[in-house]
Design an enzyme around this catalytic site. Structure first.
Site, PDB file in Angstrom:
ATOM      1  N   HIS A  61       0.991  -1.833   0.162  1.00 20.84           N
ATOM      2  CA  HIS A  61       0.399  -0.244  -0.260  1.00 20.84           C
ATOM      3  C   HIS A  61       0.892   1.854   0.148  1.00 20.84           C
ATOM      4  O   HIS A  61       0.909   2.006   1.070  1.00 20.84           O
ATOM      5  CB  HIS A  61      -0.801   0.013   1.316  1.00 20.84           C
ATOM      6  CG  HIS A  61      -1.572   0.423   1.091  1.00 20.84           C
ATOM      7  ND1 HIS A  61      -3.391   1.025   1.288  1.00 20.84           N
ATOM      8  CD2 HIS A  61      -2.189   2.588   0.415  1.00 20.84           C
ATOM      9  CE1 HIS A  61      -4.014   1.959   1.123  1.00 20.84           C
ATOM     10  NE2 HIS A  61      -3.653   3.078   0.860  1.00 20.84           N
ATOM     11  N   ASN A  95      -4.865   5.814  -7.375  1.00 18.69           N
ATOM     12  CA  ASN A  95      -4.812   7.478  -7.178  1.00 18.69           C
ATOM     13  C   ASN A  95      -4.353   8.261  -7.755  1.00 18.69           C
ATOM     14  O   ASN A  95      -3.875   9.240  -6.537  1.00 18.69           O
ATOM     15  CB  ASN A  95      -5.740   8.090  -5.641  1.00 18.69           C
ATOM     16  CG  ASN A  95      -4.631   7.974  -4.222  1.00 18.69           C
ATOM     17  OD1 ASN A  95      -3.460   7.136  -4.867  1.00 18.69           O
ATOM     18  ND2 ASN A  95      -4.962   8.808  -3.682  1.00 18.69           N
ATOM     19  N   HIS A 180     -10.604   1.035   1.075  1.00 22.86           N
ATOM     20  CA  HIS A 180     -11.189   1.494   1.721  1.00 22.86           C
ATOM     21  C   HIS A 180     -12.441   1.524   2.886  1.00 22.86           C
ATOM     22  O   HIS A 180     -12.616   2.778   1.372  1.00 22.86           O
ATOM     23  CB  HIS A 180     -10.268   3.177   1.475  1.00 22.86           C
ATOM     24  CG  HIS A 180     -10.554   4.972   1.856  1.00 22.86           C
ATOM     25  ND1 HIS A 180      -9.074   5.103   2.080  1.00 22.86           N
ATOM     26  CD2 HIS A 180     -11.433   5.363   2.081  1.00 22.86           C
ATOM     27  CE1 HIS A 180      -9.078   6.113   2.938  1.00 22.86           C
ATOM     28  NE2 HIS A 180     -10.806   6.533   2.737  1.00 22.86           N
ATOM     29  N   ASP A 306       1.621   2.956   3.936  1.00 26.57           N
ATOM     30  CA  ASP A 306       0.776   4.011   3.566  1.00 26.57           C
ATOM     31  C   ASP A 306       1.458   5.192   3.260  1.00 26.57           C
ATOM     32  O   ASP A 306       0.712   6.165   3.309  1.00 26.57           O
ATOM     33  CB  ASP A 306      -0.674   4.496   3.973  1.00 26.57           C
ATOM     34  CG  ASP A 306      -1.523   4.775   3.367  1.00 26.57           C
ATOM     35  OD1 ASP A 306      -1.470   5.313   2.121  1.00 26.57           O
ATOM     36  OD2 ASP A 306      -3.346   4.991   3.797  1.00 26.57           O
ATOM     37  N   HIS A 310       3.161  14.220   0.088  1.00 29.14           N
ATOM     38  CA  HIS A 310       3.010  15.295  -0.523  1.00 29.14           C
ATOM     39  C   HIS A 310       3.693  16.829  -0.187  1.00 29.14           C
ATOM     40  O   HIS A 310       4.476  17.179   0.686  1.00 29.14           O
ATOM     41  CB  HIS A 310       1.797  16.258   0.963  1.00 29.14           C
ATOM     42  CG  HIS A 310       0.136  15.444   0.746  1.00 29.14           C
ATOM     43  ND1 HIS A 310      -0.613  15.347  -0.532  1.00 29.14           N
ATOM     44  CD2 HIS A 310      -0.110  14.226   1.105  1.00 29.14           C
ATOM     45  CE1 HIS A 310      -1.714  14.793  -0.135  1.00 29.14           C
ATOM     46  NE2 HIS A 310      -1.538  13.691   0.609  1.00 29.14           N
TER      47      HIS A 310
END
Lengths: 428, 313
Positions: A61, A95, A180, A306, A310
């Site tokens: 992930h 995504n 999710h 995960d 950013h």
């Protein structure tokens, strides 16, 4: 054809219940032999005395942001971070922009992974076109493009009928749907766990119920369809309990947990530091305890990062306005070796199982083992190495790690992918 | 006591002694407002910036006037005129203002923790004038100041806070302050607007206002902030007024010396009827007057001055 000999390490291979001092020989990218190989000569030899030698760690992930957000991470920079953190295989969530919802986009991820030439990079395809939760994407074509699972990660499929179809359809390919779990109506406006701390801080809450409602819905759908359901980043005590019950009933459900959900709580947010903001959010100490019990009794099958990079400017804002997500490829092993192994909750073989054979089985990958004939993906760990997590030394492009500055014990010092040494203990 | 805090970010982190020090300092300043020449040189040469990202009349005016009465220079920056409109981040806005040489920033912002973010990146003192639903410390201090002024004490009093507790920053700050000073606090309102975990702050919860009226020394009526409510937590303002509005009938059931407070602006006919708002038990306008003295005290203390050194001449 080149050979590689890793000498004298403590070889831990949970797939074979192996935990002993041995040498590992790789030949032409495959594991050739594990044992006392005193007389064997190889093209390259690594001295692993005092180190752990394990199957290459697998993180099922991660978000590597490419295509579309290359300023935050690329597949190459993310793969470099994976290697530095000891992971030889990663599975990328879809995504991106555009999302990975077609054969071509899945192949692009594979290709960029090959170009990077570091770790194995597998795409996860979107369940629905554009990750919009409405029409199924071409799951069969995605599979041809080498997608290893299907998920609309981050955007829960809110329509139960679409989810049922996805589960039924994905069954043909023997690959899991990764879920999710978040009821978006219940979590609307939330930026952290909904509880006492969010109340005190005046921040919108994401209640545990928003996760639990969907976990329960999709376990019921998995039972109905008989398909493979994998619950992503379990964060609540309620979800752990539901997965436990489902497994006892023989439903084909698996689950994963992140380092941050296993270690941190919503109390961290009293600092208003956006590097503690992710979705699902940090929950309470009781939830952390439940997750750890879940690891111990096998309810939770895998550990993941995960990893969600950013850019600094997006995170250096008011907590409410910052995006969800933290990075973890380069901190997960150290943090959990300290929190779970050094603290005595798990032993090394139990811990390594959660990052090798278990995630490989979830994704139906022929990896996570040092059996002769398997791909020679190997991680070498110094279990005694004490170090301080410093984001400025990360290979990742991003810096949004909630564990920055933490003192930990245990570090990956070697990574071998299909027989190629990507990081060597001598680079230490 | 010695004042050591550089910022005022909330009441949760203050001790009872610190709160009392602010109230005592406000006592000394309250006299200034009654003079013909309402000015002292206390903060001469200091620059106070009012950085307001949310609309505000009374808080902004009150801080501005408080700073001017202490001879500080005051700059008002509101959302409409700030570079936030041009995409500038809060941190950049803060650093640019700071580069001009300022001493105190008073910030009002919709995001909880925005003042804490400024406190991390600026050298100036930060005063929280309301951050989202988190805290509004000076509103709470002026409420508590008014209670102490009128009742002579805070400890042992029973105070009801009525209304939308969930979305109220003033309620949170007031609860912290009152509990630290030893009051009994009961929160009253529709069950949809009272957070589940509120009792962990040490308060009692009541859904039936009439049942407790006879026990209350102080009733603080929060404004029904319809603009903050996304779903519909109660069926109508009419029903709200019936269940939780303060009116003549409820006054009759209350103690003779009950004190009626409201942080304002008030919705006449919703949380309070006009006769109660303007009646002899109401201290609503005195709260506004006291707000000045309290804010003078806060600006004085965060600027590094000590409570016992205060001479208001």
């Amino acid at each position: 054809m080149s050979t590689l000999l890793i000498k004298g390490g403590r070889v831990i291979c949970p797939a074979q219940d192996m935990d002993r001092t041995a040498d590992v020989l790789a030949d032409d990218g495959k594991i050739a032999e594990v044992g006392k190989l005193g007389g064997v000569k190889a093209d390259r030899t690594i001295d692993a005395k005092g180190l752990l030698v394990t199957p290459g760690l697998i993180d099922i992930h991660v978000h590597l942001r490419e295509p579309g957000y290359e300023e935050e991470e690329t597949i190459a920079s993310g793969a470099a971070a994976a290697i530095a953190g000891g992971f030889t295989t990663v599975c990328c969530m879809p995504n991106t922009e555009p999302p990975i919802d077609s054969e071509a986009s899945a192949e692009f991820v594979v290709l960029q992974g090959k170009r990077a030439g570091l770790c194995n990079v597998y795409p996860i395809g979107a369940i629905t076109t554009g990750r919009r939760g409405a029409e199924l994407s071409e799951i069969g074509s995605l599979r041809r493009g080498r997608a290893v699972a299907f998920s609309d990660d981050g955007d829960c499929v809110m329509n139960a009928d679409v989810m049922r179809s996805a589960l039924q359809y994905a069954r043909m390919f023997d690959k899991p749907i990764i879920d999710h779990c978040e009821d978006k109506n219940l979590s609307s406006g939330g930026v952290m766990h909904g509880g006492y701390v969010s109340m005190v801080l005046g921040l919108g809450g994401i209640p545990a119920a928003s996760e639990d409602v969907i976990v329960s819905r999709d376990i019921i759908l998995a039972e109905m369809t008989g398909s493979l359901l994998h619950i992503a980043h379990v964060s609540t005590a309620g979800a752990v309990e539901m997965v436990r019950v489902a497994k006892a009933k023989g439903i084909s459900v698996t689950a994963e947990a992140t380092a941050h959900h296993l270690v941190l709580t919503d109390e961290c947010i009293r600092t208003f530091d956006p590097n503690f903001k992710m979705n699902p959010p940090l929950r309470t100490a009781e939830d952390v305890e439940a997750l750890r019990r879940g690891l111990l009794d096998g309810t939770i099958d895998a550990i993941v990062s995960d990893h969600a990079p950013h850019s600094i400017e997006k995170k250096q804002v008011e907590f409410s306005f910052a995006p969800f997500g933290v990075i973890g490829l380069e901190s997960t092993l150290g943090v959990l070796a300290t929190e779970l192994v050094a603290d005595g909750l798990l032993d090394w073989p139990q811990f390594i199982r959660l990052m090798t054979v278990n995630p490989a089985r979830i994704m139906r990958l022929p990896k996570g083992t040092l059996c002769p004939g398997a791909d020679a993906d190997i991680t070498i760990i110094d279990p005694e190495k004490e170090w301080v997590i410093d984001v400025d030394e990360f290979k990742s492009k991003a810096r949004n790690c909630p564990f920055n500055g933490r003192k930990v014990k245990g570090k990956a010092v070697g990574a071998i992918v299909r027989g190629d040494v990507k990081m060597s203990p001598r680079d230490r | 006591m010695r004042w050591i805090r550089k910022h005022l970010l909330g009441l949760e982190e203050l001790s009872a002694e610190e709160i009392t020090a602010i109230l005592d300092t406000a006592d000394a300043f309250s006299e200034v407002s009654r003079r013909p020449r309402k000015k002292v040189p206390t903060l001469q040469g200091k620059v106070v910036v009012n950085l307001f990202f949310e609309p505000s009349t009374r808080t902004r005016t009150s801080f501005g006037l408080a700073a001017r009465r202490m001879s500080a220079d005051v700059i008002d920056i509101t959302r409409a005129m700030s570079s936030i409109q041009k995409g500038e981040t809060l941190i950049d806005t803060a650093r640019n203002i700071e580069a001009m040489g300022i001493d105190i920033v008073v910030i009002r912002h919709s995001a909880p923790g925005a003042p804490h973010l400024l406190a991390k990146v600026m050298d100036a003192s930060i005063v929280n004038a309301g951050d989202g639903c988190h805290e509004h410390p000076t509103q709470a201090l002026l409420d508590i100041y008014t209670i102490r002024q009128k009742k002579g004490r805070v400890e042992g009093l029973t105070v009801a806070i009525v209304g939308d507790i969930g979305h109220s920053r003033a309620a949170r700050s007031t609860i912290w302050g009152l509990k630290k000073l030893g009051a009994r606090v009961i929160v009253v309102g529709p069950s949809t607007l009272i957070p589940k975990h509120i009792t962990r702050m040490g308060v009692e919860v009541c859904y039936h206002f009439d049942d407790i009226l006879h026990e209350l020394d102080v009733i603080n009526l929060l404004r029904v902030q319809r603009e903050r409510l996304e779903s519909s937590p109660f069926p109508s303002t009419r029903e709200y007024a019936r269940l939780f509005g303060m009116n003549t009938a409820r006054m009759a059931k209350s103690k003779d010396d009950v004190m009626i407070m409201a942080p304002g602006p008030i919705n006449r006919g919703v949380e309070i009827t006009p006769d109660v708002a303007d009646g002899k038990h109401s201290v609503i306008l005195e709260q506004v007057t006291n707000g000045l003295a309290v804010r003078m005290a806060v600006l004085y203390l965060v600027s590094g001055k000590q409570p016992d050194k205060l001479k208001v001449r």
